[in-house]
Design a protein around this motif. Structure first.
Motif, PDB file in Angstrom:
ATOM      1  N   GLY A  48     -16.163  19.645   8.096  1.00 50.12           N
ATOM      2  CA  GLY A  48     -15.031  19.293   8.959  1.00 50.12           C
ATOM      3  C   GLY A  48     -13.809  18.949   8.109  1.00 50.12           C
ATOM      4  N   GLY A  49     -12.684  18.872   8.766  1.00 48.50           N
ATOM      5  CA  GLY A  49     -11.413  18.664   8.064  1.00 48.50           C
ATOM      6  C   GLY A  49     -11.430  17.466   7.126  1.00 48.50           C
ATOM      7  N   VAL A  50     -12.016  16.360   7.563  1.00 54.08           N
ATOM      8  CA  VAL A  50     -12.028  15.143   6.746  1.00 54.08           C
ATOM      9  C   VAL A  50     -12.772  15.364   5.425  1.00 54.08           C
ATOM     10  N   SER A  51     -13.746  16.286   5.437  1.00 58.43           N
ATOM     11  CA  SER A  51     -14.573  16.498   4.237  1.00 58.43           C
ATOM     12  C   SER A  51     -13.785  17.173   3.118  1.00 58.43           C
ATOM     13  N   LYS A  52     -12.589  17.670   3.436  1.00 62.17           N
ATOM     14  CA  LYS A  52     -11.737  18.231   2.371  1.00 62.17           C
ATOM     15  C   LYS A  52     -11.385  17.172   1.334  1.00 62.17           C
ATOM     16  N   ALA A  53     -11.568  15.903   1.691  1.00 54.02           N
ATOM     17  CA  ALA A  53     -11.347  14.822   0.713  1.00 54.02           C
ATOM     18  C   ALA A  53     -12.240  15.014  -0.509  1.00 54.02           C
ATOM     19  N   ASP A  88      -5.892  10.770  -0.063  1.00 56.17           N
ATOM     20  CA  ASP A  88      -4.971  11.075  -1.173  1.00 56.17           C
ATOM     21  C   ASP A  88      -4.532   9.794  -1.883  1.00 56.17           C
ATOM     22  N   CYS A  89      -4.158   8.773  -1.114  1.00 55.67           N
ATOM     23  CA  CYS A  89      -3.720   7.508  -1.714  1.00 55.67           C
ATOM     24  C   CYS A  89      -4.876   6.807  -2.433  1.00 55.67           C
ATOM     25  N   ALA A  90      -6.079   6.909  -1.848  1.00 52.38           N
ATOM     26  CA  ALA A  90      -7.250   6.295  -2.495  1.00 52.38           C
ATOM     27  C   ALA A  90      -7.484   6.943  -3.863  1.00 52.38           C
ATOM     28  N   LYS A  91      -7.335   8.263  -3.913  1.00 51.50           N
ATOM     29  CA  LYS A  91      -7.542   8.967  -5.187  1.00 51.50           C
ATOM     30  C   LYS A  91      -6.519   8.534  -6.230  1.00 51.50           C
ATOM     31  N   LYS A  92      -5.324   8.108  -5.754  1.00 52.57           N
ATOM     32  CA  LYS A  92      -4.291   7.626  -6.682  1.00 52.57           C
ATOM     33  C   LYS A  92      -4.484   6.155  -7.029  1.00 52.57           C
ATOM     34  N   GLY A  93      -5.558   5.547  -6.495  1.00 51.90           N
ATOM     35  CA  GLY A  93      -5.854   4.166  -6.866  1.00 51.90           C
ATOM     36  C   GLY A  93      -5.291   3.112  -5.910  1.00 51.90           C
ATOM     37  N   LEU A  96      -5.767  -0.620  -0.813  1.00 53.30           N
ATOM     38  CA  LEU A  96      -6.034  -0.665   0.631  1.00 53.30           C
ATOM     39  C   LEU A  96      -6.679   0.644   1.098  1.00 53.30           C
ATOM     40  N   SER A  97      -6.191   1.765   0.574  1.00 58.40           N
ATOM     41  CA  SER A  97      -6.777   3.066   0.936  1.00 58.40           C
ATOM     42  C   SER A  97      -8.224   3.163   0.447  1.00 58.40           C
ATOM     43  N   MET A  98      -8.470   2.626  -0.744  1.00 59.89           N
ATOM     44  CA  MET A  98      -9.838   2.653  -1.272  1.00 59.89           C
ATOM     45  C   MET A  98     -10.777   1.821  -0.389  1.00 59.89           C
ATOM     46  N   GLU A  99     -10.255   0.739   0.147  1.00 55.98           N
ATOM     47  CA  GLU A  99     -11.089  -0.064   1.057  1.00 55.98           C
ATOM     48  C   GLU A  99     -11.420   0.700   2.336  1.00 55.98           C
ATOM     49  N   SER A 152       0.852  -1.195   0.000  1.00 64.18           N
ATOM     50  CA  SER A 152       0.000   0.000   0.000  1.00 64.18           C
ATOM     51  C   SER A 152       0.879   1.232   0.000  1.00 64.18           C
ATOM     52  N   MET A 153       0.460   2.248  -0.736  1.00 66.66           N
ATOM     53  CA  MET A 153       1.161   3.540  -0.724  1.00 66.66           C
ATOM     54  C   MET A 153       1.237   4.099   0.697  1.00 66.66           C
ATOM     55  N   LEU A 154       0.264   3.688   1.523  1.00 61.65           N
ATOM     56  CA  LEU A 154       0.215   4.232   2.882  1.00 61.65           C
ATOM     57  C   LEU A 154       1.450   3.852   3.691  1.00 61.65           C
ATOM     58  N   ARG A 155       2.103   2.758   3.265  1.00 64.60           N
ATOM     59  CA  ARG A 155       3.301   2.327   3.999  1.00 64.60           C
ATOM     60  C   ARG A 155       4.471   3.293   3.764  1.00 64.60           C
ATOM     61  N   GLU A 156       4.351   4.137   2.741  1.00 61.51           N
ATOM     62  CA  GLU A 156       5.451   5.047   2.379  1.00 61.51           C
ATOM     63  C   GLU A 156       5.240   6.479   2.868  1.00 61.51           C
ATOM     64  N   VAL A 157       4.016   6.781   3.318  1.00 61.36           N
ATOM     65  CA  VAL A 157       3.773   8.189   3.686  1.00 61.36           C
ATOM     66  C   VAL A 157       4.524   8.527   4.976  1.00 61.36           C
ATOM     67  N   PRO A 158       5.039   9.774   5.059  1.00 56.28           N
ATOM     68  CA  PRO A 158       5.821  10.142   6.242  1.00 56.28           C
ATOM     69  C   PRO A 158       4.946  10.201   7.500  1.00 56.28           C
ATOM     70  N   TYR A 159       3.660  10.496   7.306  1.00 57.45           N
ATOM     71  CA  TYR A 159       2.790  10.702   8.468  1.00 57.45           C
ATOM     72  C   TYR A 159       1.401  10.158   8.108  1.00 57.45           C
ATOM     73  N   LEU A 160       0.988   9.122   8.823  1.00 55.48           N
ATOM     74  CA  LEU A 160      -0.290   8.483   8.509  1.00 55.48           C
ATOM     75  C   LEU A 160      -1.445   9.340   9.024  1.00 55.48           C
ATOM     76  N   SER A 161      -2.263   9.848   8.110  1.00 50.34           N
ATOM     77  CA  SER A 161      -3.370  10.737   8.480  1.00 50.34           C
ATOM     78  C   SER A 161      -4.588  10.390   7.632  1.00 50.34           C
TER      79      SER A 161
END
Lengths: 313, 313
Positions: free
Chosen positions: B263-268, B223-228, B231-234, B208-217
């Motif tokens: 709220g902040g999450v809705s910026k997605a 962002d990773c889900a949008k890139k396809g 795991l993020s899409m799930e 998963s791209m999430l394993r590479e991000v400097p800070y899991l948020s």
């Protein structure tokens, strides 16, 4: 304010007509059959005739009628337009406008029957003294109504207070009458209670008074539970758990002063009310655990009371 | 109607003060720190001083101020009394009365911050054009607000719209911040989304791209889900499922015209909105499936807008 008003509850079998003083006193009520022939096109004419006849007999002029409130067993938009009412054969049409034409009385308002019951119970029933009331009606199905600041919340699609169709189980495989699964109605209606009892009786040979009753009904379950029958008590607990949980969800949305429990199943009385409350307190958000619970007191008249209240406000 | 009004949003770190024309135009906004020393007893005095200073600088008389609307991060009763606000150190007290004394301005109204945001978004944000609005605010926690006929429903215990504390899982073992389990906030808050991501990343070696991000948020997940990233899409689907289900429950109670997601999450953005909607349609009672969904547009200003709207109505 004029002296009199009508509150009319249209059901699938009979129409209950209540003749009220505008003070809120029910002077007289009677029933006429709900004629569903011809797509339900005779129903409103029958009502208008019955109203006219009563006024003629009593020598009361139409000028002395404040208005006519009507409730129907289906969703209603803008206090006026029925949005399909399969029970009566009705599609989408403006019931209030039709009744104005038929009676010559201009102040006519229409609402859903479960909403009317909620308003009636707030006004002169189990919710007296409150302005923010949620009513749950436990009958063949499960209906509900939301009253805020003393007025019905009908909802954008006429579906506010459709508490029977809240999905409270993710694992249910059987379908609700509406086609979806896991709805409150599947567990807390008279039908649902009998289904649960049948399942439990079939699942084992456990002794139970329910095995001896001539006719398995929701009433029999509560009666046997009151006599200490263990299996029946478990069913009552199951029903109370489902309803207590449902009320906890409703509280996070609307946070009412009181939940009024009505409908045929509510005749079980305190055993039902206390079980619901016990589970509610366990599940509810801490701020809301003090919400009150009360039994409905107007029975089948609640709709008439709520219907007339609309035109008196 | 006078010419000006204030909308003030009291947060745990800063107080946002908005100076409005009564037409609804925000003329100017600024922030002051929320001084929580001495049990929060300095906060309202600081606000009054800031209001006085602004009026003096602009040469505007208090007679020309229609009113002051204030929102706080806690439950509020009768547009006035805060019922404990742990964030600020406050117990139970009449904030409106105190602000009247401090400012000499009599039209002061107080509400909960999530409710204010809902009203603000209805008025000039994502819910524009509607009168029956449910807002869900996805931040560190999950808040909500219910607006009916253009007015906030606060609830009997100030807990209406506490959508973050609806219990939507019967199997959850971890506790919500409030102490109970299985609440919406545990799944759909920024914190909950990070928890879910951590659980899924720890549970297997799936790439998963999430394993590479400097800070899991939560932002990284979207962002990773949008890139396809699968795991993020799930995870996004999981969050959308929980929120769509929650909205389906709310619809059976209140049946709003629109759900506004903020709220902040809705910026997605649309990826979140569309996933919620998809699950909502699957779960909702058939009559309500046409409810609209919209993103909030006022960001952190929503509270100020809603607060001032109260005193303009």
């Amino acid at each position: 304010m004029k002296n009199y008003a009508f509150g009319i509850d249209i059901g699938g079998t009979t129409v209950k007509i209540g003749f009220f003083e505008t003070s809120g006193k029910l002077l007289k009520s009677w029933e006429i059959p709900t004629r569903k022939d011809n797509g339900g096109s005779l129903i409103l004419g029958d009502i208008a005739s019955s109203v006219d006849k009563e006024l003629a007999e009593q020598g009361i002029a139409k000028d002395d009628i404040e208005g006519i409130g009507i409730d129907v067993p289906g969703p209603v938009l803008k206090d006026s337009v029925v949005n399909k009412c399969a029970n009566l054969g009705w599609g989408v049409f403006d019931v209030a406008e039709e009744v104005r034409k038929l009676t010559g009385i201009q102040n006519v308002m229409v609402c859903n029957d479960a909403n009317a019951a909620a308003l009636g119970e707030m006004w002169q029933g189990g919710g007296q003294g409150h302005q923010d009331v949620v009513m749950i009606t436990l009958g063949t199905g499960v209906g509900g109504g939301i009253v805020h600041d003393g007025k019905i919340i009908a909802g954008n699609f006429g579906a506010a207070g459709e508490l029977g169709h809240m999905k409270i189980s993710q694992t249910e495989t059987m379908a609700c009458g509406c086609g979806k699964t896991g709805h409150v109605e599947q567990y807390a209606s008279a039908t649902g209670i009998v289904r649960k009892a049948t399942e439990m009786l079939d699942a084992s040979d456990r002794p139970s008074m329910l095995r001896e009753v001539p006719y398995l009904s929701a009433k029999a379950v509560f009666d046997c539970a009151k006599k200490g029958d263990e299996l029946s008590m478990e069913i009552v607990d199951f029903v109370g758990e489902k309803l207590g949980y449902t009320c906890s969800l409703v509280s996070c949305v609307f946070d009412p002063e009181v939940f009024v429990i009505g409908g045929g199943v509510s005749k079980a009385g305190d055993i039902l009310l206390n079980t619901i409350k016990e589970h509610f307190v366990k599940d509810a958000f801490h701020a809301c655990t003090g919400a009150e619970f009360a039994l409905a007191t107007l029975g089948n008249d609640a709709g008439m009371y709520g219907a007339v209240k609309m035109v008196l406000d």
